[in-house]
Design an enzyme around this catalytic site. Structure first.
Site, PDB file in Angstrom:
ATOM      1  N   HIS A   1      33.873 -41.034 -11.744  1.00  0.00           N
ATOM      2  CA  HIS A   1      33.931 -41.994 -10.634  1.00  0.00           C
ATOM      3  C   HIS A   1      34.146 -43.404 -11.177  1.00  0.00           C
ATOM      4  CE1 HIS A   1      31.642 -38.541  -9.211  1.00  0.00           C
ATOM      5  NE2 HIS A   1      31.881 -38.903  -7.974  1.00  0.00           N
TER       6      HIS A   1
ATOM      7  N   LYS B   1      36.638 -33.134 -10.490  1.00  0.00           N
ATOM      8  CA  LYS B   1      36.498 -34.136  -9.426  1.00  0.00           C
ATOM      9  C   LYS B   1      36.730 -35.538  -9.978  1.00  0.00           C
ATOM     10  CE  LYS B   1      33.146 -36.178  -6.231  1.00  0.00           C
ATOM     11  NZ  LYS B   1      31.687 -36.365  -5.961  1.00  0.00           N
TER      12      LYS B   1
END
Length: 238
Positions: free
Chosen positions: A134, A161
């Site tokens: 992230h 992800k």
């Protein structure tokens, strides 16, 4: 046919918030497929009490055959976790060993050695590895995003992800393009999120740019741009 699974993120800090989220989730049990437990919200608790909270949530959803993701999101990646890298590694390995979970979220920025160590423990306990990265400040270009996903594959992840904060629509497009390209290489294992309002379309993408998972909320959002799981289910069943 839609193949994106909907994840409900539970991020209640105390018993009242946890019970509220569980009740609302159970009242809307058909609107999601997977439960994500955010362990970093229990950072102030000792290991035993932390475990009790996690196990309480797991027990609430196992009768409904929901898969479980355990996530400890560190502060550097937008969470509230303040553990050292050594403590982070020990926690994730312990969760894999003693908790009835399906996926463990591993931040690849924790380093190759720690990632490999957690993966080894996860494999030994039949837990799948959801590699994550992230960045709440920027969005790199498509090639740089793909290099991160490639690294996740090299490390041996089961799902990949990536989540970035966009400055403009071009940044959102970069995430979409990266997911489309990565799906051609790795299949339906990629999750690409552009955060905030402008990035919401990445959370509902279908077709070639669809993610393997999309994250929503039931009581309170846990990330910028998250959509309520009921709305997600409506979108994906049209």
């Amino acid at each position: 046919m839609n193949t994106t699974k909907i994840v409900v993120t539970l991020s209640g800090h105390n018993d009242d918030e946890i019970r509220e989220e569980i009740q609302k989730a159970q009242d809307n049990i058909d609107d999601f497929d997977i439960v994500e437990i955010r362990g970093d919200v229990f950072d102030a608790l000792n290991r035993e009490d932390h475990g009790k909270k996690v196990r309480f949530i797991i027990d609430a959803f196992r009768p409904f055959n929901k898969e479980i993701i355990y996530t400890y999101r560190t502060a550097r990646e937008g969470g509230s976790g303040s553990k050292t890298t050594v403590e982070y590694e020990a926690l994730l390995k312990a969760v894999c060993e003693v908790m009835d979970i399906d996926y463990i979220d591993i931040e690849v920025q924790s380093g190759d050695k720690i990632t490999a160590s957690v993966i080894e423990t996860a494999r030994a306990n039949n837990v799948k590895c959801l590699m994550s990265h992230h960045d709440f400040k920027r969005t790199p270009d498509t090639d740089d995003i793909l290099s991160v996903i490639n690294k996740m594959d090299e490390l041996g992840g089961d799902l990949y992800k990536v989540a970035y904060f966009p400055q403009d629509e071009a940044d959102v497009d970069s995430v979409t393009e990266a997911v489309t390209a990565a799906r051609k290489e790795y299949g339906h294992k990629v999750i690409g999120i552009s955060m905030g309002e402008s990035g919401k379309r990445t959370r509902t993408a279908q077709g070639d740019s669809a993610s393997a998972l999309t994250y929503g909320f039931i009581a309170r959002d846990a990330a910028p741009g998250q959509i309520h799981v009921t709305e997600l289910r409506k979108i994906f069943t049209k």
